[in-house]
Design an enzyme around this catalytic site. Structure first.
Site, short mmCIF file in Angstrom:
data_model
loop_
_atom_site.label_atom_id
_atom_site.label_comp_id
_atom_site.label_asym_id
_atom_site.label_seq_id
_atom_site.Cartn_x
_atom_site.Cartn_y
_atom_site.Cartn_z
CD GLU A 225 -6.22 0.50 1.85
OE1 GLU A 225 -6.06 -0.55 2.50
OE2 GLU A 225 -6.86 0.55 0.78
CB SER B 78 -9.27 -2.10 3.49
OG SER B 78 -9.54 -3.31 2.86
NE ARG C 61 -3.89 -2.12 0.12
CZ ARG C 61 -3.71 -3.30 -0.48
NH1 ARG C 61 -2.63 -3.50 -1.24
NH2 ARG C 61 -4.60 -4.25 -0.37
C1 LIG Z 1 -15.49 -1.26 -2.04
C2 LIG Z 1 -14.03 -0.95 -2.15
C3 LIG Z 1 -13.12 -1.98 -2.28
C4 LIG Z 1 -11.75 -1.71 -2.38
N1 LIG Z 1 -10.89 -2.75 -2.50
C5 LIG Z 1 -9.57 -2.53 -2.61
C6 LIG Z 1 -8.65 -3.61 -2.75
O1 LIG Z 1 -9.04 -4.78 -2.80
N2 LIG Z 1 -7.33 -3.33 -2.85
C7 LIG Z 1 -6.87 -2.05 -2.83
O2 LIG Z 1 -5.65 -1.87 -2.91
N3 LIG Z 1 -7.72 -1.00 -2.70
C8 LIG Z 1 -9.05 -1.20 -2.59
N4 LIG Z 1 -9.90 -0.15 -2.45
C9 LIG Z 1 -9.38 1.22 -2.39
C10 LIG Z 1 -9.41 1.98 -3.74
O3 LIG Z 1 -10.29 1.37 -4.63
C11 LIG Z 1 -8.04 2.05 -4.39
O4 LIG Z 1 -7.14 2.71 -3.54
C12 LIG Z 1 -8.08 2.79 -5.74
O5 LIG Z 1 -6.84 2.69 -6.41
C13 LIG Z 1 -8.44 4.24 -5.57
O6 LIG Z 1 -8.68 4.78 -6.85
P1 LIG Z 1 -9.43 6.16 -7.03
O7 LIG Z 1 -9.27 6.57 -8.46
O8 LIG Z 1 -10.82 6.07 -6.53
O9 LIG Z 1 -8.53 7.07 -6.08
P2 LIG Z 1 -8.86 8.40 -5.29
O10 LIG Z 1 -9.56 8.10 -4.02
O11 LIG Z 1 -9.49 9.39 -6.20
O12 LIG Z 1 -7.37 8.86 -4.96
C14 LIG Z 1 -6.55 8.06 -4.15
C15 LIG Z 1 -5.16 8.72 -4.06
O13 LIG Z 1 -4.55 8.73 -5.34
C16 LIG Z 1 -4.22 10.07 -5.74
N5 LIG Z 1 -4.45 10.11 -7.19
C17 LIG Z 1 -5.53 9.66 -7.86
N6 LIG Z 1 -5.35 9.78 -9.19
C18 LIG Z 1 -4.11 10.32 -9.36
C19 LIG Z 1 -3.34 10.70 -10.51
N7 LIG Z 1 -3.77 10.51 -11.76
N8 LIG Z 1 -2.10 11.24 -10.30
C20 LIG Z 1 -1.61 11.42 -9.05
N9 LIG Z 1 -2.31 11.08 -7.92
C21 LIG Z 1 -3.54 10.54 -8.08
C22 LIG Z 1 -5.16 10.96 -4.94
O14 LIG Z 1 -4.61 12.25 -4.76
C23 LIG Z 1 -5.24 10.18 -3.64
O15 LIG Z 1 -4.13 10.47 -2.84
C24 LIG Z 1 -11.29 -0.38 -2.35
C25 LIG Z 1 -12.22 0.68 -2.25
C26 LIG Z 1 -13.58 0.40 -2.15
C27 LIG Z 1 -14.56 1.52 -2.06
#
Ligand SMILES: Cc1cc2nc3c(=O)[nH]c(=O)nc-3n(C[C@H](O)[C@H](O)[C@H](O)COP(=O)(O)OP(=O)(O)OC[C@H]3O[C@@H](n4cnc5c(N)ncnc54)[C@H](O)[C@@H]3O)c2cc1C
Length: 343
Positions: A327, A231, A162
């Site tokens: 996280e 998580s 992570r």
């Molecule tokens: C139901 C559920 C299940 C999940 N299961 C998992 C799992 O199994 N494993 C896991 O690892 N995670 C899991 N997650 C967490 C999440 O899905 C991941 O962390 C995912 O990668 C976040 O993507 P996002 O685009 O929504 O990020 P955001 O929440 O929009 O951003 C997350 C971080 O990334 C940064 N960021 C986003 N895009 C960029 C970019 N283009 N350039 C620079 N920085 C950027 C943001 O500033 C922030 O710090 C889960 C979440 C949910 C809701």
């Protein structure tokens, strides 16, 4: 194409916790040129937002939200691999489906993880025995200071559990524009995770994909129905001596050896042992079946979530002397803050 700039923009639909918050300014960017233009007068306070599935807007954000919504998937191949170049605004799960439909397996263990491809390297997403680092070739990253796109190799991304360079020394210094993914043509299923080893020796990629989805749907609430951020806490990593003291007291405690002699504990198990399933503060609650997931049960406010997260963290600390760290990312009116620092 003109980038879209809005003010006092509602973020409810842009965070999977469905918190009612607004952004003072938001830029929805469709091209690198638009990002370059924004970088010429970069706002002092900004937050880069993907799909918002790991982000909690605790209150109205007084800065600028930058949404890279770049699209496109390009595929080339070598004798041994499929090479994908994927723009950061592509949806992760749709990419997994696209690869499967086009006979390029390798991502199925990472099915149904919400969010955008650009966020995948940030915390090195992982599930069911596979993490982004396993399939990453490179990350294309636009650097604010030079206005140039740098290509970071997998090694340069410093991936760990992570974690990556983007959460550390490169934090807020640029935007991920695209990721490079390498998928072996000689596909080998990864079945070490409990639940997948019932598939037999030679499952098809589709069978692995379907199984991962079935397990996830049985364990995790769907954010579209019960808003959540997956998580909520990371699994804590403790040193050998702490682990030995704990396992003496709790022989059934799950733990996973790490490369450096340390042990990774299951945050969900620790929370569960504190009898916190179903615990609530205001509209926020610990999920009744999955202790690691906090949910927006009934119009939770940001403060409800902070209070609940602190309660969980402190109760685990009191019982096990173990620190569990969120996280998810907390965004207050002035930007990202650690849970300890939020007033
Ligand atoms: C139901 C559920 C299940 C999940 N299961 C998992 C799992 O199994 N494993 C896991 O690892 N995670 C899991 N997650 C967490 C999440 O899905 C991941 O962390 C995912 O990668 C976040 O993507 P996002 O685009 O929504 O990020 P955001 O929440 O929009 O951003 C997350 C971080 O990334 C940064 N960021 C986003 N895009 C960029 C970019 N283009 N350039 C620079 N920085 C950027 C943001 O500033 C922030 O710090 C889960 C979440 C949910 C809701």
């Amino acid at each position: 194409m003109k980038s879209m700039h809005h003010q006092n923009y509602p973020l409810d639909n842009r965070n999977s916790f469905a918190l009612a918050a607004t952004a003072k300014d938001i830029y929805l960017l469709n091209s690198l040129q638009q990002l370059q233009q924004l970088a010429t007068s970069l706002p002092e306070h900004f937050y880069i937002l993907g799909g918002g599935s790991n982000t909690l807007f605790i209150e109205d954000y007084q800065g600028t939200v930058i949404c890279p919504e770049f699209k496109g998937i390009a595929v080339t191949e070598t004798d041994a691999d499929y090479k994908l170049h994927v723009a950061s605004g592509e949806n992760w799960h749709q990419l997994v489906q696209h690869c499967l439909a086009n006979n390029m397996p390798g991502l199925e263990n990472l099915a149904l993880i919400p969010g955008n491809c650009g966020a995948a390297p940030i915390q090195n997403i992982g599930a069911y025995g596979v993490e982004f680092a396993d399939i990453c070739d490179y990350v294309d990253w636009f650097e604010f200071s030079s206005h140039k796109v740098r290509r970071l190799s997998k090694a340069e991304c410093l991936f760990a559990y992570r974690d990556s360079i983007f959460k550390n020394s490169l934090k807020n210094k640029g935007v991920i524009c695209a990721v490079g993914i390498s998928l072996k043509k000689q596909w080998l299923p990864v079945l070490k995770y409990q639940g997948l080893n019932t598939l037999g020796e030679k499952p098809t990629p589709k069978q692995v994909f379907d199984k991962v989805i079935a397990i996830r749907q049985s364990k995790l609430p769907d954010p579209d129905i019960l808003p959540n951020a997956g998580s909520f806490f990371k699994n804590p990593i403790v040193d050998k001596a702490s682990y030995q003291a704990l396992v003496k007291q709790y022989p059934m405690m799950p733990a996973y050896p790490q490369v450096n002699g340390k042990m990774k504990l299951a945050a969900g198990w620790l929370i569960d042992q504190c009898q916190l399933k179903g615990a609530s503060v205001g509209g926020a609650a610990v999920h009744k079946l999955q202790a690691l997931v906090l949910i927006n049960e009934n119009n939770a406010s940001g403060q409800d979530i902070i209070a609940l997260a602190r309660l969980v963290k402190q109760t685990v600390k009191n019982k096990f002397q173990v620190n569990i760290e969120p996280e998810v990312r907390f965004i207050t009116h002035c930007g990202e803050q650690q849970i300890e620092d939020i007033g």
